[in-house]
Design an enzyme around this catalytic site. Structure first.
Site, mmCIF file in Angstrom:
data_model
loop_
_atom_site.group_PDB
_atom_site.id
_atom_site.type_symbol
_atom_site.label_atom_id
_atom_site.label_comp_id
_atom_site.label_asym_id
_atom_site.label_seq_id
_atom_site.Cartn_x
_atom_site.Cartn_y
_atom_site.Cartn_z
ATOM 1 N N CYS A 1 0.825 -1.203 0.000
ATOM 2 C CA CYS A 1 0.000 0.000 0.000
ATOM 3 C C CYS A 1 0.858 1.251 0.000
ATOM 4 O O CYS A 1 2.073 1.183 0.103
ATOM 5 C CB CYS A 1 -0.841 0.007 1.268
ATOM 6 S SG CYS A 1 -1.566 -1.579 1.636
ATOM 7 N N GLY B 1 1.966 -3.930 4.826
ATOM 8 C CA GLY B 1 2.705 -5.143 5.143
ATOM 9 C C GLY B 1 1.778 -6.262 5.577
ATOM 10 O O GLY B 1 0.594 -6.252 5.240
ATOM 11 N N LYS C 1 5.942 -7.405 -20.601
ATOM 12 C CA LYS C 1 5.318 -6.094 -20.826
ATOM 13 C C LYS C 1 3.902 -6.273 -21.383
ATOM 14 O O LYS C 1 2.946 -5.668 -20.936
ATOM 15 C CB LYS C 1 6.162 -5.245 -21.801
ATOM 16 C CG LYS C 1 7.501 -4.800 -21.233
ATOM 17 C CD LYS C 1 7.448 -3.658 -20.273
ATOM 18 C CE LYS C 1 7.170 -4.078 -18.872
ATOM 19 N NZ LYS C 1 8.204 -4.363 -17.944
ATOM 20 N N GLU D 1 1.524 -7.853 -18.631
ATOM 21 C CA GLU D 1 1.131 -7.106 -17.431
ATOM 22 C C GLU D 1 0.319 -5.860 -17.739
ATOM 23 O O GLU D 1 -0.439 -5.381 -16.887
ATOM 24 C CB GLU D 1 2.356 -6.770 -16.583
ATOM 25 C CG GLU D 1 3.350 -5.817 -17.173
ATOM 26 C CD GLU D 1 4.492 -5.553 -16.199
ATOM 27 O OE1 GLU D 1 4.241 -5.476 -14.995
ATOM 28 O OE2 GLU D 1 5.637 -5.427 -16.669
ATOM 29 N N HIS E 1 11.307 -27.872 -29.044
ATOM 30 C CA HIS E 1 11.206 -28.821 -27.935
ATOM 31 C C HIS E 1 9.846 -28.760 -27.249
ATOM 32 O O HIS E 1 9.702 -29.153 -26.096
ATOM 33 C CB HIS E 1 12.336 -28.557 -26.926
ATOM 34 C CG HIS E 1 13.694 -28.605 -27.570
ATOM 35 N ND1 HIS E 1 14.283 -29.779 -27.992
ATOM 36 C CD2 HIS E 1 14.540 -27.603 -27.908
ATOM 37 C CE1 HIS E 1 15.456 -29.513 -28.533
ATOM 38 N NE2 HIS E 1 15.642 -28.202 -28.512
HETATM 39 C C1 AGP Z 1 7.689 -4.715 -14.091
HETATM 40 O O1 AGP Z 1 7.036 -4.004 -15.052
HETATM 41 C C2 AGP Z 1 6.944 -5.053 -12.904
HETATM 42 N N1 AGP Z 1 6.409 -3.923 -12.303
HETATM 43 C C3 AGP Z 1 7.674 -5.961 -11.930
HETATM 44 O O2 AGP Z 1 7.984 -7.150 -12.589
HETATM 45 C C4 AGP Z 1 8.981 -5.390 -11.346
HETATM 46 O O3 AGP Z 1 9.971 -5.350 -12.311
HETATM 47 C C5 AGP Z 1 9.439 -6.295 -10.209
HETATM 48 O O4 AGP Z 1 8.444 -6.295 -9.220
HETATM 49 C C6 AGP Z 1 10.786 -5.851 -9.636
HETATM 50 O O5 AGP Z 1 10.660 -4.590 -9.077
HETATM 51 P P1 AGP Z 1 11.983 -3.763 -8.672
HETATM 52 O O6 AGP Z 1 12.770 -3.516 -9.922
HETATM 53 O O7 AGP Z 1 11.429 -2.517 -8.067
HETATM 54 O O8 AGP Z 1 12.747 -4.601 -7.687
#
Ligand code: AGP
Length: 586
Positions: free
Chosen positions: A16, A113, A468, A471, A487
């Protein structure tokens, strides 16, 4: 404290945004919401606010902050806290929205958290007569603060947590895992999950460490334990605005010619010193998560080819299985945009226990990973707001390439290549190119599946391209090494199945073209990302020939395609469903 695993998974994704102010001068409820909005990329299921100005004003709402705004009363006071939630614990309801109150309705708490032992705490509190109104873990904190000092309460909570409470006209802040930063002002102090929401007010920031508890008034910050030193953050709030762009995602894609140059603006001496350390290290790892893990994988390829040095690669969440290979001669090179990914932090913790040294490539100054590293390189990409990481990724690739060239004793050559690449990217980001990608997105927008093939330096880019598209447009996409096609995966190819072939002018060119031809034979629709057109391509996306920096230029069309596919499929390019910008829980 053994709770069943299944229960834990339900609560796993509590990520959050928290924001609070305590000020000598009165401010209004709308001021708090304006700042909280700068954290909406951290979660957007529900939001709420608590303010004091004589009485305690509470307002909560399901949905984005704009929903809360609709019902917000114009309340003015001297202290207030707020939260935008990303929830799974209990339904997304107003009752479960933060803040949560104690029995006396005098203590309000917002939280980020997981309180992993909250059921047991709740049981004890209920036995002692406390009445609960929500299904959240957070509410136990408000009740615990009735009879316990905040530092004691923090000790009682298991898991990664950060909470902020409004009690007796003061703001109490406590951190153990999830991030919190204090913004230090003149007769005003701010608290937030990161520095963005108060950067337009102050650039003097105190980043809380695990176990820190402090009490904020408008003129004082009293730590229960060790006092922390403030640091200066030189990001501007303008950097974090959309400007004339309709979405952060397209703005951040268009910033890359500049951010690639900024990534290269590193201290040569520090780079050379690090590359010497890497060269003399043994059993080292590149570690990261999500998009950053694709940069980490590419980095291991860069070192293998350019510096003739083997560096292992591992995703953060799988690292513990490899810990027994670590020694005090090992380096762990952690890559992260936010600097707060819990799985990467866990890998760093494991590495430190094995006396390995930590080097980090991070975008957010002052973040936890940057503070936990022996050496930290900032990618200087500025605030990245869109959940979908773009400019931070090409900056991570740039810094990793720079490391590899330095390790090969060719730092200047590496710098020249990246300056050239920044120019290439500027030349790519034309209306003509984006129009071409828009056309492609219209052609394939209703397709259910899409595949991406690449080899060598561009195998990680095939993974990133698929991520990309997945997501941000929710189209199923899968990237893989082109050699793996035969494979198994080729069984999925049907008539007109779109397949992106990333064909660089390198030693693997013909292999990938062969793979594309095999897909075409089974009816696939081939989208070629390549410096040259080829008869096997049904749709060609021309990219500059950038040599060893081809992964950077080959990522740009993928980012643009994901953006325009999202628009074609009616998805919000900035706020991806089920995702949050930094994953602060394991
Ligand atoms: C990427 O577009 C995502 N938001 C996600 O995979 C991100 O790269 C991953 O959570 C790692 O985040 P960070 O680079 O802040 O550690």
């Amino acid at each position: 404290m053994g709770f069943s695993k299944t229960f834990l998974t339900r609560k796993e994704f509590e990520m959050c945004g928290i924001f609070g102010i305590i000020s000598e001068n009165k401010f209004s409820s709308t001021d708090i919401l304006a700042s909280l909005k700068k954290l909406e990329y951290r979660g957007y299921d529900s939001a709420g606010i608590a303010m004091t100005g004589g009485s305690l004003y509470i307002e909560k709402s399901v949905g984005k902050i704009s929903e809360l705004e609709k019902k917000l009363k114009l309340f003015s006071g001297n202290a207030g806290i707020s939260q935008t939630r990303w929830a799974t614990t209990g339904a997304v309801t107003e009752k479960n929205a933060h803040p949560h109150l104690d029995c006396s309705k005098k203590i309000a708490v917002v939280h980020n958290g997981i309180v992993e032992n909250y059921l047991e705490l709740k049981k004890d509190l209920t036995k002692n007569g406390h009445k609960f109104e929500s299904e959240t873990d957070t509410e136990v904190i408000a009740h615990l603060l009735e009879n316990n000092a905040p530092d004691k309460v923090l000790e009682m909570l298991e898991g990664r947590n950060a909470f902020v409470a409004l009690k007796d006209g003061k703001i109490i802040v406590a951190k153990n895992g999830s991030p919190l930063a204090v913004g230090v002002g003149e007769n005003v102090n701010y608290i937030a999950s990161d520095a963005l929401p108060f950067l337009d007010k102050t650039k003097t920031v105190i980043f809380l460490e695990d176990g820190d508890v402090a009490e904020l008034t408008n003129s004082n910050i009293k730590f229960y334990g060790q006092q922390r030193e403030p640091q200066h953050i030189d990001w501007t709030i303008e950097d974090a605005k959309k400007g004339t762009y309709s979405h952060y995602l397209i703005k951040e894609i268009m910033e890359q010619p500049m951010t690639i140059n900024a990534a290269v603006a590193q201290n040569d001496e520090k780079i050379n010193e690090i590359s010497r350390m890497i060269n003399s290290s043994f059993g080292s790892f590149f570690v990261a998560c999500g998009t950053a893990s694709h940069a980490a994988l590419a980095a291991s390829y860069f070192f293998a080819k350019i510096a003739n040095k083997h560096i292992n690669f591992c995703v953060g969440s799988e690292f513990s299985s490899h810990k027994h290979f670590l020694t005090d001669k090992s380096l762990v090179i952690a890559i992260s945009q936010s600097g707060e990914s819990a799985d990467t932090l866990e890998a760093i913790k494991i590495a430190k226990e094995k006396s390995a040294k930590i080097i980090s490539i991070v975008n957010v100054p002052g973040s936890t990973i940057s503070r936990q590293s022996d050496y930290c390189f900032l990618t200087n990409a500025g605030p990245e707001i869109a959940v979908c990481s773009t400019k931070a990724f090409t900056s991570q690739l740039s810094v990793a390439l720079l490391f590899a060239y330095a390790a090969a004793g060719k730092l200047e050559e590496g710098k020249e290549l990246l300056k050239e690449t920044s120019k290439h990217v500027r030349e790519m980001l034309t209306t003509e190119f984006t129009e071409k990608i828009k056309l492609l997105s219209k052609k394939i927008a209703q397709k259910e599946h899409l595949y991406v093939i690449g080899k060598g330096f561009n195998y990680p880019i095939s993974l990133e391209t698929a991520l990309k598209i997945k997501e941000v447009s929710y189209m199923h996409a899968e990237g893989f090494a082109s050699g793996e096609l035969k494979h198994g995966v080729i069984a999925l190819i049907e008539k007109d199945t779109p397949c992106i072939a990333i064909v660089a002018n390198d030693e693997f060119k013909q292999d990938v073209l062969n793979g594309a031809a095999e897909i075409k034979l089974r009816g696939g629709y081939i989208i070629g990302v390549s410096p040259e057109n080829h008869e096997v391509f049904d749709f060609w996306l021309p990219v500059p020939d950038a040599g060893n920096a081809s992964p950077i230029v080959n990522t740009i069309p993928a980012q643009l395609l994901a953006y325009y596919l999202a628009l074609e499929r009616g998805c919000d390019p900035d706020y991806c469903r089920n995702l949050a910008k930094s994953v602060t829980v394991k």
